[in-house]
Scaffold this active site. Structure first.
Site, PDB file in Angstrom:
ATOM      1  N   HIS A  49      -6.169  -8.419   6.373  1.00 41.88           N
ATOM      2  CA  HIS A  49      -5.777  -9.763   5.950  1.00 41.88           C
ATOM      3  C   HIS A  49      -4.508  -9.752   5.093  1.00 41.88           C
ATOM      4  O   HIS A  49      -3.737 -10.708   5.092  1.00 41.88           O
ATOM      5  CB  HIS A  49      -6.919 -10.445   5.182  1.00 41.88           C
ATOM      6  N   THR A  50      -4.269  -8.644   4.394  1.00 39.93           N
ATOM      7  CA  THR A  50      -3.055  -8.543   3.574  1.00 39.93           C
ATOM      8  C   THR A  50      -1.795  -8.627   4.442  1.00 39.93           C
ATOM      9  O   THR A  50      -0.793  -9.228   4.041  1.00 39.93           O
ATOM     10  CB  THR A  50      -3.057  -7.222   2.777  1.00 39.93           C
ATOM     11  N   HIS A  70      -0.674  -1.390   7.556  1.00 40.77           N
ATOM     12  CA  HIS A  70      -0.968  -0.378   6.531  1.00 40.77           C
ATOM     13  C   HIS A  70      -2.333   0.275   6.680  1.00 40.77           C
ATOM     14  O   HIS A  70      -2.692   1.111   5.879  1.00 40.77           O
ATOM     15  CB  HIS A  70      -0.820  -0.992   5.126  1.00 40.77           C
ATOM     16  N   GLU A  71      -3.085  -0.094   7.712  1.00 38.91           N
ATOM     17  CA  GLU A  71      -4.331   0.616   8.014  1.00 38.91           C
ATOM     18  C   GLU A  71      -4.086   1.377   9.301  1.00 38.91           C
ATOM     19  O   GLU A  71      -3.896   0.766  10.351  1.00 38.91           O
ATOM     20  CB  GLU A  71      -5.478  -0.374   8.260  1.00 38.91           C
ATOM     21  N   CYS A 106      -2.812  10.035 -12.348  1.00 41.38           N
ATOM     22  CA  CYS A 106      -3.263  11.013 -11.360  1.00 41.38           C
ATOM     23  C   CYS A 106      -4.000  12.178 -12.011  1.00 41.38           C
ATOM     24  O   CYS A 106      -4.907  12.762 -11.428  1.00 41.38           O
ATOM     25  CB  CYS A 106      -2.080  11.527 -10.531  1.00 41.38           C
ATOM     26  N   CYS A 114      -1.765   5.448  -9.669  1.00 41.45           N
ATOM     27  CA  CYS A 114      -0.569   6.276  -9.814  1.00 41.45           C
ATOM     28  C   CYS A 114       0.634   5.464 -10.303  1.00 41.45           C
ATOM     29  O   CYS A 114       0.935   4.396  -9.779  1.00 41.45           O
ATOM     30  CB  CYS A 114      -0.259   6.913  -8.464  1.00 41.45           C
ATOM     31  N   ARG A 118       1.854   3.384  -7.012  1.00 45.57           N
ATOM     32  CA  ARG A 118       0.939   2.241  -7.002  1.00 45.57           C
ATOM     33  C   ARG A 118       1.478   1.157  -6.062  1.00 45.57           C
ATOM     34  O   ARG A 118       2.689   1.013  -5.909  1.00 45.57           O
ATOM     35  CB  ARG A 118       0.830   1.706  -8.427  1.00 45.57           C
ATOM     36  N   ARG A 373     -12.421  -6.234  12.093  1.00 44.46           N
ATOM     37  CA  ARG A 373     -11.260  -5.363  12.261  1.00 44.46           C
ATOM     38  C   ARG A 373     -10.920  -5.262  13.751  1.00 44.46           C
ATOM     39  O   ARG A 373     -11.803  -5.065  14.580  1.00 44.46           O
ATOM     40  CB  ARG A 373     -11.530  -3.952  11.709  1.00 44.46           C
TER      41      ARG A 373
END
Length: 380
Positions: A49-50, A70-71, A106, A114, A118, A373
């Site tokens: 969804h992002t 990004h997945e 980290c 991080c 991040r 998904r």
């Protein structure tokens, strides 16, 4: 694959030229990886969804043309200077947040946030030199979340790449690189429900269902799903949800409804909607003395959380979490092993599959509320 190392690769990518318009499959050029970068051949990616939120450009700085995604799961094609723990042929999951292994976050066992890597939704280029690795006819194309997996090849910072078991099916475990770990980890790593406990899950989208799965794996006895859309309830049963509450069915706050159902409140709650009202309800519905509420959803930037301080003084705990408290490089390989050992079910999250040329169908399925998904197969 080594024959392409150090050279520009021409490949197909789904480019978003402007907000809300269908993606266009283009031939783009992908530059070689620079210092601390790796170039990946993406085999499977899925829609989160992002991606849709930033493609619609609602509430943040629009940045186009851009390659979303990004997945994903893929294979290392080549590595840049300074990369020692990955090599061509490794099976990997790129992740939207990273682990540099050198900053205070980290080095802390308690944090996965991080300093260097991040999540940064406004960054459209690589950290090393502030330039993009994608272009078409000399025009730069922006990156998204440091991953840009809607491309047959992409360049990612080494700290955002988790090396996984090569026997794991990439068309399944690719969904672990974002939403599933976010929800699952929020429950098992942060809420930590005791066996036999009660858990309320607010929001039954992909992340909420993953949170429910975490409650199921933890041995929770009562898993209460809270959602305004009753059509989600049937699907949620597959993830261990065994009771349902629709706040619209009551003329009092849902936290009061849940408190009555559970003799004073649930032991744990996990909020996965981003609604400020759901966040307040999730906190106020946990039992005094020991209840823990975990916030996962991302609120609007102007939202404010309001509750009476007595809710804290009565020994309720409110926690926030980012990416399920998983460190990508350190922890993600172990989550993949949970799947391989049949301790975590992933297939039930995957409701659709399309070829890369049909990527816009994945957007349609999500916008129509049909998919949890949708896997996008890069090789037709």
């Amino acid at each position: 694959m080594a024959s392409t190392a150090g050279k520009v690769i021409k490949c197909r990518a789904a480019v978003a030229w402007e907000a809300g318009k269908p993606l266009v499959i283009e031939e783009v050029e992908v530059a070689p990886p620079q210092h601390n970068e790796v170039r990946l051949k993406i085999l499977f990616t899925s829609l989160c969804h992002t991606d849709v939120y930033f493609w619609e450009a609602k509430g943040q700085t629009p940045m186009f043309p851009r390659i979303f995604g990004h997945e994903a799961g893929g294979i290392v094609e080549s590595v840049g200077e300074g990369v020692t723990d990955l090599q061509p042929g490794d099976h990997v999951l790129p992740v939207f947040t990273g682990e540099c292994r050198e900053c205070r976050h980290c080095k802390s066992e308690e944090s996965n946030m991080c300093d260097l890597l991040r999540i940064n939704t406004d960054r459209g280029a690589m950290i090393h030199d502030g330039k993009t690795r994608f272009s078409k006819n000399g025009q730069p194309i922006y990156h998204f979340l440091g991953t840009s997996t809607f491309s047959e090849y992409t360049v990612v910072h080494v700290g955002c790449v988790a090396k996984i078991n090569p026997a794991a099916p990439l068309d399944k475990v690719c969904v672990l690189s974002c939403g599933i770990c976010t929800g699952f980890g929020a429950t098992v790593n942060v809420a930590k429900p005791p066996k036999g406990s009660s858990v309320a899950i607010f929001g039954l989208g992909a992340v909420g269902l993953a949170a429910a799965e975490g409650a199921r794996v933890s041995g929770a006895a009562r898993i209460i799903g809270v959602d305004l859309n009753p059509s989600r309830f049937e699907e949620a049963k597959k993830f261990g949800v065994n009771e349902f509450v629709n706040p619209k069915d009551y003329d009092k706050p849902v936290q009061e409804v849940i408190a009555e159902m559970t003799d004073g409140g649930v032991d744990r709650s996990v909020e996965c909607t981003g609604s400020i009202q759901a966040m307040i309800s999730a906190f106020e519905c946990v039992h005094d003395g020991w209840g823990v509420a975990v916030l996962v959803g991302v609120p609007n930037k102007d939202d404010a959380f309001k509750t009476h301080p007595m809710n804290f003084l009565n020994e309720r705990t409110l926690k926030g979490t980012f990416y399920g408290n998983y460190k990508p490089r350190t922890d993600l390989p172990g989550v993949v092993e949970m799947y391989m050992n049949k301790e975590l079910e992933v297939e039930k999250f995957i409701t659709h599959s399309v070829s890369f040329s049909e990527i816009n169908k994945a957007f349609e399925y999500m916008l129509e509320g049909k998919s949890i998904r949708c896997i996008i197969r890069m090789e037709e």
